[in-house]
Design a protein around this motif. Sequence first.
Motif, PDB file in Angstrom:
ATOM      1  N   GLU A  96      -2.055   6.676  10.727  1.00 27.16           N
ATOM      2  CA  GLU A  96      -2.332   5.441   9.991  1.00 27.16           C
ATOM      3  C   GLU A  96      -1.281   5.151   8.923  1.00 27.16           C
ATOM      4  OE1 GLU A  96      -6.332   5.282   8.554  1.00 27.16           O
ATOM      5  OE2 GLU A  96      -7.161   5.781  10.506  1.00 27.16           O
ATOM      6  N   ASP A  97      -0.514   6.160   8.509  1.00 28.10           N
ATOM      7  CA  ASP A  97       0.539   5.926   7.522  1.00 28.10           C
ATOM      8  C   ASP A  97       1.715   6.857   7.788  1.00 28.10           C
ATOM      9  OD1 ASP A  97       0.558   8.377   5.690  1.00 28.10           O
ATOM     10  OD2 ASP A  97      -1.553   7.791   5.552  1.00 28.10           O
ATOM     11  N   LEU A  98       2.821   6.568   7.111  1.00 27.01           N
ATOM     12  CA  LEU A  98       4.071   7.289   7.359  1.00 27.01           C
ATOM     13  C   LEU A  98       4.544   8.051   6.129  1.00 27.01           C
ATOM     14  CD1 LEU A  98       5.851   4.406   9.266  1.00 27.01           C
ATOM     15  CD2 LEU A  98       4.581   6.330  10.204  1.00 27.01           C
ATOM     16  N   GLU A  99       3.648   8.395   5.256  1.00 31.83           N
ATOM     17  CA  GLU A  99       4.010   9.003   3.983  1.00 31.83           C
ATOM     18  C   GLU A  99       4.904  10.230   4.120  1.00 31.83           C
ATOM     19  OE1 GLU A  99       1.570  10.746   0.254  1.00 31.83           O
ATOM     20  OE2 GLU A  99       0.782   8.939   1.192  1.00 31.83           O
ATOM     21  N   SER A 100       4.563  11.160   4.987  1.00 35.39           N
ATOM     22  CA  SER A 100       5.355  12.395   5.090  1.00 35.39           C
ATOM     23  C   SER A 100       6.668  12.203   5.840  1.00 35.39           C
ATOM     24  CB  SER A 100       4.546  13.504   5.753  1.00 35.39           C
ATOM     25  OG  SER A 100       4.355  13.232   7.113  1.00 35.39           O
ATOM     26  N   ILE A 101       6.780  11.157   6.626  1.00 35.74           N
ATOM     27  CA  ILE A 101       8.015  10.914   7.368  1.00 35.74           C
ATOM     28  C   ILE A 101       9.113  10.421   6.439  1.00 35.74           C
ATOM     29  CG2 ILE A 101       9.078   9.504   9.165  1.00 35.74           C
ATOM     30  CD1 ILE A 101       6.484   9.649  10.679  1.00 35.74           C
ATOM     31  N   GLY A 102       8.747   9.754   5.391  1.00 33.14           N
ATOM     32  CA  GLY A 102       9.708   9.160   4.470  1.00 33.14           C
ATOM     33  C   GLY A 102      10.655  10.133   3.813  1.00 33.14           C
ATOM     34  N   LYS A 103      10.371  11.405   3.861  1.00 36.41           N
ATOM     35  CA  LYS A 103      11.228  12.410   3.245  1.00 36.41           C
ATOM     36  C   LYS A 103      12.251  12.997   4.216  1.00 36.41           C
ATOM     37  CE  LYS A 103       7.743  13.754  -0.137  1.00 36.41           C
ATOM     38  NZ  LYS A 103       6.845  12.668  -0.023  1.00 36.41           N
ATOM     39  N   LEU A 104      12.268  12.524   5.436  1.00 36.30           N
ATOM     40  CA  LEU A 104      13.142  13.078   6.470  1.00 36.30           C
ATOM     41  C   LEU A 104      14.488  12.359   6.461  1.00 36.30           C
ATOM     42  CD1 LEU A 104      10.485  13.474   9.292  1.00 36.30           C
ATOM     43  CD2 LEU A 104      11.275  15.179   7.650  1.00 36.30           C
ATOM     44  N   ASN A 115       0.074   3.984  17.799  1.00 32.89           N
ATOM     45  CA  ASN A 115      -0.652   4.646  16.723  1.00 32.89           C
ATOM     46  C   ASN A 115      -1.538   3.600  16.063  1.00 32.89           C
ATOM     47  OD1 ASN A 115       0.007   7.625  16.104  1.00 32.89           O
ATOM     48  ND2 ASN A 115       1.990   6.776  16.687  1.00 32.89           N
ATOM     49  N   LEU A 116      -1.982   3.856  14.856  1.00 31.01           N
ATOM     50  CA  LEU A 116      -2.870   2.930  14.148  1.00 31.01           C
ATOM     51  C   LEU A 116      -2.211   2.380  12.891  1.00 31.01           C
ATOM     52  CD1 LEU A 116      -6.100   5.123  14.473  1.00 31.01           C
ATOM     53  CD2 LEU A 116      -5.385   3.238  15.941  1.00 31.01           C
ATOM     54  N   LEU A 117      -0.912   2.219  12.926  1.00 25.94           N
ATOM     55  CA  LEU A 117      -0.147   1.793  11.749  1.00 25.94           C
ATOM     56  C   LEU A 117      -0.350   0.312  11.462  1.00 25.94           C
ATOM     57  CD1 LEU A 117       3.173   3.628  12.616  1.00 25.94           C
ATOM     58  CD2 LEU A 117       1.443   4.362  10.964  1.00 25.94           C
ATOM     59  N   LYS A 118      -0.620   0.008  10.194  1.00 24.17           N
ATOM     60  CA  LYS A 118      -0.722  -1.387   9.746  1.00 24.17           C
ATOM     61  C   LYS A 118       0.542  -1.811   9.021  1.00 24.17           C
ATOM     62  CE  LYS A 118      -5.693  -1.470   9.445  1.00 24.17           C
ATOM     63  NZ  LYS A 118      -6.446  -0.286   9.204  1.00 24.17           N
ATOM     64  N   SER A 119       1.346  -0.819   8.618  1.00 29.98           N
ATOM     65  CA  SER A 119       2.560  -1.072   7.856  1.00 29.98           C
ATOM     66  C   SER A 119       3.612  -0.049   8.255  1.00 29.98           C
ATOM     67  CB  SER A 119       2.234  -0.942   6.363  1.00 29.98           C
ATOM     68  OG  SER A 119       3.373  -0.661   5.615  1.00 29.98           O
ATOM     69  N   ALA A 120       4.867  -0.421   8.096  1.00 31.65           N
ATOM     70  CA  ALA A 120       5.965   0.512   8.343  1.00 31.65           C
ATOM     71  C   ALA A 120       6.447   1.117   7.026  1.00 31.65           C
ATOM     72  CB  ALA A 120       7.101  -0.202   9.057  1.00 31.65           C
ATOM     73  N   GLY A 121       5.693   0.938   5.970  1.00 30.26           N
ATOM     74  CA  GLY A 121       6.043   1.513   4.675  1.00 30.26           C
ATOM     75  C   GLY A 121       5.981   3.027   4.719  1.00 30.26           C
ATOM     76  N   GLY A 122       6.834   3.656   3.935  1.00 31.50           N
ATOM     77  CA  GLY A 122       6.869   5.111   3.895  1.00 31.50           C
ATOM     78  C   GLY A 122       8.132   5.699   4.488  1.00 31.50           C
ATOM     79  N   LEU A 123       9.005   4.850   4.987  1.00 33.15           N
ATOM     80  CA  LEU A 123      10.256   5.331   5.571  1.00 33.15           C
ATOM     81  C   LEU A 123      11.409   5.225   4.571  1.00 33.15           C
ATOM     82  CD1 LEU A 123       9.963   3.691   9.105  1.00 33.15           C
ATOM     83  CD2 LEU A 123       9.423   6.031   8.456  1.00 33.15           C
ATOM     84  N   ASP A 124      11.085   5.210   3.309  1.00 32.53           N
ATOM     85  CA  ASP A 124      12.037   4.938   2.229  1.00 32.53           C
ATOM     86  C   ASP A 124      13.338   5.724   2.287  1.00 32.53           C
ATOM     87  OD1 ASP A 124       9.681   3.732   1.620  1.00 32.53           O
ATOM     88  OD2 ASP A 124       9.511   4.535  -0.385  1.00 32.53           O
ATOM     89  N   HIS A 125      13.247   7.016   2.519  1.00 32.56           N
ATOM     90  CA  HIS A 125      14.435   7.866   2.453  1.00 32.56           C
ATOM     91  C   HIS A 125      15.050   8.147   3.826  1.00 32.56           C
ATOM     92  CE1 HIS A 125      13.810   8.399  -1.787  1.00 32.56           C
ATOM     93  NE2 HIS A 125      12.559   8.699  -1.541  1.00 32.56           N
ATOM     94  N   CYS A 126      14.582   7.484   4.844  1.00 29.84           N
ATOM     95  CA  CYS A 126      15.108   7.676   6.198  1.00 29.84           C
ATOM     96  C   CYS A 126      16.360   6.832   6.399  1.00 29.84           C
ATOM     97  CB  CYS A 126      14.046   7.326   7.232  1.00 29.84           C
ATOM     98  SG  CYS A 126      12.603   8.385   7.184  1.00 29.84           S
TER      99      CYS A 126
END
Length: 182
Positions: A96-104, A115-126
Amino acid sequence: MMDMALSNLGWTMDGLRQALLSCNLADRKLTHVDLLKQYKYLQVLNLAHNHIRDFPAALALVDLIKADLSHNLLTQLHFHNSRRLQSLNVGFNKLEDLESIGKLVSLRHLNLQHNLLKSAGGLDHCQSLRKLNLSSNALTTLKDLAHLPHLQELDVVSGREGSDPIRFFLAPVSHQPMTTDK
């Protein structure tokens, strides 16, 4: 089972020791893979087509370069420490979210389809991300992707049956001044 799943004896990323670098446990009807935290030097991991709901052992896999966890039941990811991860397939899960992916920071290819994603937010550092598949999610906007300078290919489509993916090929932005011939 682990004896047959592990392969590719080679050198670890730091070059100090030899270890088994690949693990293929695809299509084994697995629900837990906690044993994998003992193999922290794995570089390639295939856990596709299982019944895994959670994968906290990923926190120990610091040398991982490529991982396929597609077709499972994952609701969250634990790849915070996998800074070398370049390719991640977590399509066909329940994220449902990408919080942990953003650190990759090394991630180049990311498959998040179905998946069940409503937003692509969380990819900040990718910032290295080049290819992203967001097809068949519940996305309402793509504005969260504006900060990905190297993104070259983006697949998106609604979750409607029979829809074809919309594939965008993005041209890299040049930051060099334009010149004219006189």
